[in-house]
Motif scaffolding. Structure first.
Motif, PDB file in Angstrom:
ATOM      1  N   VAL A 199      18.895   0.190  39.388  1.00  8.70           N
ATOM      2  CA  VAL A 199      18.825  -1.191  38.531  1.00  8.70           C
ATOM      3  C   VAL A 199      18.578  -0.426  36.980  1.00  8.70           C
ATOM      4  CG1 VAL A 199      17.846  -2.505  40.414  1.00  8.70           C
ATOM      5  CG2 VAL A 199      16.272  -1.156  38.763  1.00  8.70           C
ATOM      6  N   PRO A 200      18.747  -1.459  36.009  1.00  3.30           N
ATOM      7  CA  PRO A 200      18.492  -1.017  34.657  1.00  3.30           C
ATOM      8  C   PRO A 200      16.911  -0.558  34.397  1.00  3.30           C
ATOM      9  CG  PRO A 200      20.055  -3.034  34.830  1.00  3.30           C
ATOM     10  CD  PRO A 200      19.357  -2.468  36.183  1.00  3.30           C
ATOM     11  N   LEU A 201      16.891  -0.220  33.404  1.00  2.00           N
ATOM     12  CA  LEU A 201      15.213   0.413  33.320  1.00  2.00           C
ATOM     13  C   LEU A 201      14.527  -0.980  32.920  1.00  2.00           C
ATOM     14  CD1 LEU A 201      13.086   2.436  33.012  1.00  2.00           C
ATOM     15  CD2 LEU A 201      14.019   2.633  30.613  1.00  2.00           C
ATOM     16  N   ASP A 202      14.993  -1.701  32.281  1.00  2.00           N
ATOM     17  CA  ASP A 202      14.086  -2.783  32.062  1.00  2.00           C
ATOM     18  C   ASP A 202      13.627  -3.513  33.122  1.00  2.00           C
ATOM     19  OD1 ASP A 202      16.710  -3.952  32.096  1.00  2.00           O
ATOM     20  OD2 ASP A 202      16.491  -4.982  30.404  1.00  2.00           O
ATOM     21  N   ARG A 203      14.701  -3.928  34.031  1.00  2.56           N
ATOM     22  CA  ARG A 203      14.431  -4.567  35.384  1.00  2.56           C
ATOM     23  C   ARG A 203      13.473  -3.890  36.124  1.00  2.56           C
ATOM     24  NH1 ARG A 203      18.898  -6.220  40.205  1.00  2.56           N
ATOM     25  NH2 ARG A 203      16.954  -6.581  41.624  1.00  2.56           N
ATOM     26  N   LEU A 204      13.528  -2.506  36.240  1.00  2.12           N
ATOM     27  CA  LEU A 204      12.851  -1.759  36.990  1.00  2.12           C
ATOM     28  C   LEU A 204      11.302  -1.922  36.474  1.00  2.12           C
ATOM     29  CD1 LEU A 204      12.833   1.804  38.377  1.00  2.12           C
ATOM     30  CD2 LEU A 204      10.939   1.439  37.025  1.00  2.12           C
ATOM     31  N   ALA A 205      10.950  -1.950  35.197  1.00  2.00           N
ATOM     32  CA  ALA A 205       9.817  -2.138  34.551  1.00  2.00           C
ATOM     33  C   ALA A 205       9.318  -3.532  34.969  1.00  2.00           C
ATOM     34  CB  ALA A 205       9.788  -2.082  32.892  1.00  2.00           C
ATOM     35  N   ALA A 206      10.168  -4.565  34.921  1.00  2.00           N
ATOM     36  CA  ALA A 206       9.518  -5.985  35.144  1.00  2.00           C
ATOM     37  C   ALA A 206       9.279  -6.131  36.698  1.00  2.00           C
ATOM     38  CB  ALA A 206      10.798  -6.915  34.821  1.00  2.00           C
ATOM     39  N   GLU A 207       9.892  -5.598  37.631  1.00  2.00           N
ATOM     40  CA  GLU A 207       9.829  -5.725  38.983  1.00  2.00           C
ATOM     41  C   GLU A 207       8.779  -4.636  39.801  1.00  2.00           C
ATOM     42  OE1 GLU A 207      13.376  -6.448  40.910  1.00  2.00           O
ATOM     43  OE2 GLU A 207      14.172  -7.858  39.199  1.00  2.00           O
ATOM     44  N   SER A 208       8.392  -3.552  39.079  1.00  2.00           N
ATOM     45  CA  SER A 208       7.698  -2.639  39.834  1.00  2.00           C
ATOM     46  C   SER A 208       6.137  -2.702  39.599  1.00  2.00           C
ATOM     47  CB  SER A 208       8.236  -1.121  39.432  1.00  2.00           C
ATOM     48  OG  SER A 208       9.522  -0.881  39.721  1.00  2.00           O
ATOM     49  N   ASP A 209       5.768  -2.338  40.920  1.00  2.00           N
ATOM     50  CA  ASP A 209       4.129  -2.357  40.894  1.00  2.00           C
ATOM     51  C   ASP A 209       3.864  -0.831  40.490  1.00  2.00           C
ATOM     52  OD1 ASP A 209       3.255  -4.993  42.166  1.00  2.00           O
ATOM     53  OD2 ASP A 209       4.721  -4.104  43.775  1.00  2.00           O
ATOM     54  N   TYR A 210       4.469   0.268  40.591  1.00  2.00           N
ATOM     55  CA  TYR A 210       4.269   1.512  40.248  1.00  2.00           C
ATOM     56  C   TYR A 210       5.454   2.047  39.658  1.00  2.00           C
ATOM     57  CZ  TYR A 210       0.366   0.896  43.652  1.00  2.00           C
ATOM     58  OH  TYR A 210      -0.672   0.242  44.258  1.00  2.00           O
ATOM     59  N   VAL A 211       5.326   2.237  38.342  1.00  2.00           N
ATOM     60  CA  VAL A 211       6.443   2.997  37.747  1.00  2.00           C
ATOM     61  C   VAL A 211       6.201   4.333  37.475  1.00  2.00           C
ATOM     62  CG1 VAL A 211       7.685   2.990  35.268  1.00  2.00           C
ATOM     63  CG2 VAL A 211       7.206   0.849  36.137  1.00  2.00           C
ATOM     64  N   VAL A 212       7.092   5.170  38.321  1.00  2.00           N
ATOM     65  CA  VAL A 212       6.928   6.527  38.257  1.00  2.00           C
ATOM     66  C   VAL A 212       7.790   7.312  37.478  1.00  2.00           C
ATOM     67  CG1 VAL A 212       6.605   8.377  39.937  1.00  2.00           C
ATOM     68  CG2 VAL A 212       5.684   6.182  40.624  1.00  2.00           C
ATOM     69  N   LEU A 213       7.392   8.349  36.432  1.00  2.00           N
ATOM     70  CA  LEU A 213       8.409   8.938  35.578  1.00  2.00           C
ATOM     71  C   LEU A 213       8.416  10.217  36.291  1.00  2.00           C
ATOM     72  CD1 LEU A 213       6.991   7.954  32.228  1.00  2.00           C
ATOM     73  CD2 LEU A 213       8.503   6.770  33.484  1.00  2.00           C
ATOM     74  N   THR A 214       9.628  10.572  36.711  1.00  2.00           N
ATOM     75  CA  THR A 214      10.190  11.995  37.058  1.00  2.00           C
ATOM     76  C   THR A 214      11.286  12.792  36.363  1.00  2.00           C
ATOM     77  OG1 THR A 214      11.743  11.500  38.843  1.00  2.00           O
ATOM     78  CG2 THR A 214       9.465  11.492  39.457  1.00  2.00           C
ATOM     79  N   ALA A 215      11.661  11.821  35.147  1.00  2.00           N
ATOM     80  CA  ALA A 215      12.736  12.307  34.271  1.00  2.00           C
ATOM     81  C   ALA A 215      12.600  13.787  33.623  1.00  2.00           C
ATOM     82  CB  ALA A 215      13.018  11.148  33.385  1.00  2.00           C
ATOM     83  N   ALA A 216      13.693  14.247  33.146  1.00  2.00           N
ATOM     84  CA  ALA A 216      13.341  15.340  32.106  1.00  2.00           C
ATOM     85  C   ALA A 216      13.514  14.718  30.967  1.00  2.00           C
ATOM     86  CB  ALA A 216      14.786  16.403  32.256  1.00  2.00           C
ATOM     87  N   LEU A 217      12.890  15.667  30.143  1.00  2.00           N
ATOM     88  CA  LEU A 217      12.579  15.410  28.437  1.00  2.00           C
ATOM     89  C   LEU A 217      13.731  15.782  27.744  1.00  2.00           C
ATOM     90  CD1 LEU A 217      11.039  14.080  26.253  1.00  2.00           C
ATOM     91  CD2 LEU A 217       9.711  16.244  26.025  1.00  2.00           C
ATOM     92  N   THR A 218      14.364  14.897  27.180  1.00  2.00           N
ATOM     93  CA  THR A 218      15.852  15.183  26.616  1.00  2.00           C
ATOM     94  C   THR A 218      15.660  14.328  25.154  1.00  2.00           C
ATOM     95  OG1 THR A 218      17.194  13.534  27.285  1.00  2.00           O
ATOM     96  CG2 THR A 218      17.146  15.542  28.628  1.00  2.00           C
ATOM     97  N   PRO A 219      16.384  14.613  24.067  1.00  2.00           N
ATOM     98  CA  PRO A 219      16.315  13.647  22.987  1.00  2.00           C
ATOM     99  C   PRO A 219      16.476  12.194  23.323  1.00  2.00           C
ATOM    100  CG  PRO A 219      17.517  15.610  22.527  1.00  2.00           C
ATOM    101  CD  PRO A 219      17.460  15.653  23.968  1.00  2.00           C
ATOM    102  N   SER A 220      17.545  11.871  24.354  1.00  2.00           N
ATOM    103  CA  SER A 220      17.606  10.399  24.573  1.00  2.00           C
ATOM    104  C   SER A 220      16.344   9.888  25.522  1.00  2.00           C
ATOM    105  CB  SER A 220      19.108  10.534  25.619  1.00  2.00           C
ATOM    106  OG  SER A 220      19.129  11.080  26.344  1.00  2.00           O
ATOM    107  N   SER A 221      15.596  10.764  26.129  1.00  2.00           N
ATOM    108  CA  SER A 221      14.575  10.259  26.972  1.00  2.00           C
ATOM    109  C   SER A 221      13.037  10.186  26.271  1.00  2.00           C
ATOM    110  CB  SER A 221      14.313  10.829  28.202  1.00  2.00           C
ATOM    111  OG  SER A 221      13.967  12.099  28.061  1.00  2.00           O
TER     112      SER A 221
END
Length: 337
Positions: A199-221
């Motif tokens: 799903v898109p990130l904003d939808r994930l944020a709105a619907e999740s009870d737990y938002v878990v970040l496993t992303a790499a750090l890049t200029p875009s993130s």
């Protein structure tokens, strides 16, 4: 292989008494393969040409950066081996243009880091710190005052569906949760294979009870989780970050916690590390903080050391290492592992 293939090992993985914070690094395997090695002098932030000059390879135990200019000024250097999965601070395309291969250890990191994320999630779900503190202080009459939301029937949103994100999805799925995922580099088939809905990130944020970040750090993130995304989260939801501290705008997170816009956070990574002495996040009652080491179990350190040392030997003996970073693919990548 050159007769004197020489490896430098960065000092940032060692304690003041000279012992390794990671246990046995398996450096005797370098010697057995005919390579020589030594510890580098202490370096802050960036590997410099004067430090790199004597070495064919460097085993980087921390998060030291490497620029193209530094690689160009150290013509002997052929290989930078990262102990771990992250490579932020390293100009991978730039150093590749100078003939330097960069390797990391994503497979060795994958399961331990996913388990670290799950540990923080469960600790928040069961309000483990508050319950521990009540028991430690003999406040048995407070039993039941610290009832967490639990996990079953909840939604876990995973930001970054790389190796760690997929591993986490498979770990949480048997707990009776709905799994969402956001990652512009992932496809529906990848998500479905681990039981996640892309799903898109904003939808994930709105619907999740737990938002878990496993992303790499890049200029875009960088600061992917900002005031806007935190505002989209539920007041009862939690943020867990095992990716990199720079994924989160910590000023925005402090404000969101103070205003009660989210319920709490579990953070194994911060920006900066270590945090400033007056940073309120580590002592906030609704935050669990660990020192970027929650996944450092014995099996983790053994597997990462083996992977990094094998990569050095492969390059020294003219073989392509298993986990060489592909510079042409990195601009698509926003996930860890």
């Amino acid at each position: 292989m050159r007769d004197t293939y020489h490896v430098g090992v960065t000092a940032d993985g060692f304690l003041p008494d000279g012992s390794s914070r990671f246990g046995d690094l398996g450096l005797d395997r370098l010697t057995a393969a005919g390579l020589t090695w030594e510890y580098l002098p202490s370096v802050e932030h960036q590997l410099t040409p004067d430090v790199l000059a004597p070495y064919d390879a460097v085993l980087s135990l921390g998060h030291l950066g490497l620029t193209r200019d530094a690689a160009a000024a150290a013509p002997r250097l052929r290989h930078l081996a990262r102990y771990g999965a992250g490579y932020d601070g390293i100009d991978v395309p730039g150093v590749a243009a100078e003939g330097v291969v960069v390797t990391n250890t994503p497979t060795a990191v994958r399961r331990p880091l996913a388990l670290a994320a799950l540990t923080l999630l469960l600790a928040l779900a069961h309000r483990l710190p508050e319950n521990h503190q009540a028991a430690a202080e003999g406040r048995w009459g407070d039993r039941g005052l610290y009832r967490g939301p639990g996990v079953a029937g909840r939604t876990v949103g995973i930001v970054g569906l790389g190796g760690v994100g997929c591993e986490l999805a498979e770990l949480v799925r048997p707990l009776g949760v709905r799994v969402l995922a956001a990652d512009p580099g992932a496809d529906t088939a990848r998500a479905e294979s681990v039981g996640a809905q892309l799903v898109p990130l904003d939808r994930l944020a709105a619907e999740s009870d737990y938002v878990v970040l496993t992303a790499a750090l890049t200029p875009s993130s960088y600061h992917l989780v900002d005031a806007g995304l935190l505002a989209a989260m539920r007041p009862t939801s939690y943020l867990v970050n095992v990716g990199r501290g720079g994924l989160v705008d910590h000023d925005a997170l402090r404000s969101a916690l103070l205003a009660g816009r989210i319920a709490g956070a579990g953070l194994d990574v911060l920006e900066p590390e270590p945090p400033a002495p007056d940073d309120p996040l580590p002592t906030h009652p609704d935050v669990i903080v660990t020192p970027h080491a929650l996944c450092w179990t014995q099996d983790f350190t053994d597997a990462v050391a083996t992977s990094a040392v094998e990569a050095i030997i492969d390059v020294a003996q003219g073989r392509r290492p298993v986990h060489a970073l592909d510079p042409s693919a990195l601009h698509h990548e926003r996930h860890a592992g």
